[in-house]
Design a protein around this motif. Structure first.
Motif, PDB file in Angstrom:
ATOM      1  N   ILE A  60       0.788  -1.251   0.108  1.00 19.52           N
ATOM      2  CA  ILE A  60      -0.020  -0.176  -0.092  1.00 19.52           C
ATOM      3  C   ILE A  60       0.876   1.137   0.000  1.00 19.52           C
ATOM      4  CG2 ILE A  60      -2.087   1.156   1.167  1.00 19.52           C
ATOM      5  CD1 ILE A  60      -2.314  -1.455   2.896  1.00 19.52           C
ATOM      6  N   ALA A  61       0.256   2.196  -0.806  1.00 21.54           N
ATOM      7  CA  ALA A  61       1.123   3.680  -0.700  1.00 21.54           C
ATOM      8  C   ALA A  61       0.303   4.555   0.137  1.00 21.54           C
ATOM      9  CB  ALA A  61       1.264   4.172  -2.156  1.00 21.54           C
ATOM     10  N   PHE A  62       0.895   5.568   0.885  1.00 27.36           N
ATOM     11  CA  PHE A  62       0.358   6.318   1.637  1.00 27.36           C
ATOM     12  C   PHE A  62       0.760   7.710   1.217  1.00 27.36           C
ATOM     13  CE2 PHE A  62       0.291   2.665   4.227  1.00 27.36           C
ATOM     14  CZ  PHE A  62      -0.759   2.623   5.104  1.00 27.36           C
ATOM     15  N   ASP A  63      -0.446   8.502   0.852  1.00 24.91           N
ATOM     16  CA  ASP A  63      -0.135  10.149   0.767  1.00 24.91           C
ATOM     17  C   ASP A  63       0.493  10.336   2.138  1.00 24.91           C
ATOM     18  OD1 ASP A  63      -0.983  10.254  -1.628  1.00 24.91           O
ATOM     19  OD2 ASP A  63      -3.206  10.974  -1.000  1.00 24.91           O
ATOM     20  N   GLU A  64       1.275  11.589   2.140  1.00 24.86           N
ATOM     21  CA  GLU A  64       1.964  11.939   3.353  1.00 24.86           C
ATOM     22  C   GLU A  64       0.894  12.747   4.212  1.00 24.86           C
ATOM     23  OE1 GLU A  64       5.314  14.181   4.176  1.00 24.86           O
ATOM     24  OE2 GLU A  64       6.171  13.958   2.187  1.00 24.86           O
TER      25      GLU A  64
END
Length: 442
Positions: free
Chosen positions: A34-38
């Motif tokens: 999973i990628a996360f926005d800051e």
């Protein structure tokens, strides 16, 4: 031009309607990250969100230095998914960070967290609240999260009491396992990461959890760590891990269900685990195929051997009872190049052979969805992991084999069923029939 990930996911949902949609999404997140926005990251460790504890392996697709802000700002331990266009029931997913994932957690225009796939909102995202016991420290200054982190939305206390493995180097380490690298990267980053946790500090951390877990969310503990081929603190593997169980059960009799993940040990050692108070034994067999076991688990093959490993698993059922012996395998390494199966069908058939071997004897294996960590040989050569179709067909086969042998969800994993399961590192519990016996599971 190839299909989008959304098209692949929806095709599998249509082709395998017996596998819950929640499990299809969850397996894809576990295998690919999973990628996360800051803006979606937890921030400081003392915030309101329970941060990722790196409780034994990294379970990430990049090293800590490569993750940068995503590591420094502490991704959550797990997320929970609901709603969206697929109508997802509550689904708990272990966080495996991958900045290149097509799945991204970000803040919606309404200010809530959402999971996006190919730029489309597919689920609402909930974050685990910081438990009260994480806000307390031991007398020596260590955090409860360092000594006794909890996972599975607070259900399981994960006691990695030996942070490294004595299967060491290319000729002994399991080819998919980054326990030793995870230790090294945390030490290099200056993070607290105790090599051998003392019995006293484990008991002190459990005292804090017991005092502040007023809702009784924690129901089980797992004792584990690296394999011991010689001695640690002068003790062999059974006595090293067993001493913690003995101390825990003396101090907190019956408070939690005691589990141990260890090698497949001789029956006399297994009996000592039971005598110390352990109730569930996980002698993980990792991968079923003989050739792959020999190649991918060279230390285990050298010290014990596949056939003896399996004999010991069967022997342990005479000590604990078949239902309480639950060996894990790493789902997906069956298809790992260079030596893995070339087709999904061959890989599933091989794994099914292992399931039948154990389930026909009343032993119910479980599995962890393989995360191709980049510092491992198989992770480097297989950065995409196994195909999603393999994982979906495995879930279908797993449930069918359990049904064939009249088995129900294994004990110590919380409730079963979509919308109820809390086991976060694979979807096998999400894919089984709902167990209405209560929150402790079967």
């Amino acid at each position: 031009m190839g299909r989008s990930r959304t098209e692949e996911v929806e095709d599998l949902m249509d082709r395998f309607p017996g596998v819950p949609r929640e499990a299809v999404i969850k397996e894809d997140l576990l295998r690919g990250g999973i990628a996360f926005d800051e803006s979606a990251l937890a921030g400081e460790e003392g915030g309101d969100v329970k941060p990722k504890s790196y409780f034994i392996f990294s379970f990430d697709h990049r090293t800590l230095p490569e993750l940068g802000a995503a590591a420094l700002r502490r991704p959550p331990e797990e997320i929970v998914l609901t709603g969206g266009p697929y109508g997802l029931r509550r689904t708990v997913v272990s966080v495996r960070v991958n900045p290149q994932s097509p799945y991204r957690v970000g803040v919606t225009p309404e200010g809530a967290l959402g999971l996006m796939l190919d730029g489309r909102h597919i689920a609402d995202v909930g974050l685990p609240p910081m438990p009260d016991y994480y806000r307390h420290t031991l007398a020596n200054g260590k955090s409860v999260m360092e000594v006794a982190p909890t996972i599975q939305w607070g259900y399981l206390i994960y006691l990695t009491v030996f942070r490294v493995c004595q299967y060491f180097g290319a000729k002994e380490e399991c080819q998919y396992c980054d326990i030793n690298h995870n230790w090294r990267q945390h030490k290099a980053a200056g993070r607290p990461y105790t090599g051998v946790k003392s019995v006293e500090e484990v008991l002190e951390a459990l005292e804090i959890i017991d005092k502040h877990d007023t809702a009784g969310a924690s129901r089980a503990y797992t004792l584990t760590g690296g394999s011991i081929t010689s001695r640690v603190d002068g003790l062999t593997e059974a006595d090293f891990y067993g001493r913690y169980a003995q101390a825990i059960e003396e101090r907190f009799p019956g408070r939690w269900t005691g589990k141990v993940v260890a090698q497949a040990l001789p029956k006399a050692d297994v009996q000592r685990f039971h005598d110390y108070g352990i109730r569930i034994y996980h002698p993980n067999y990792e991968v079923w195929d003989r050739r792959l076991f020999e190649l991918y688990c060279p230390g285990k093959e050298r010290y014990v051997g596949r056939d003896e490993w399996h004999r010991r698993i069967l022997d342990s059922a005479e000590v604990f009872g078949p239902r309480n012996v639950i060996p894990n395998f790493v789902a997906g390494v069956e298809m790992a190049a260079p030596a893995g199966f070339a087709t999904v069908g061959e890989a599933v058939d091989s794994t099914a052979e292992g399931l039948r071997f154990f389930m026909s004897r009343g032993i119910t294996p479980r599995f962890t969805t393989w995360c191709p960590e980049p510092t491992t040989p198989l992770g480097r050569s297989n950065p995409q992991g196994a195909p999603l179709e393999y994982h979906i067909r495995l879930l279908q086969t797993y449930r069918a084999t359990m049904d064939e042998f009249g088995l129900t969800s294994p004990p110590g994993y919380g409730p079963a069923g979509p919308g109820r399961a809390v086991f976060s590192v694979s979807s096998f519990m999400d894919s089984l029939p709902a167990d209405d016996s209560g929150p402790a599971g079967a």
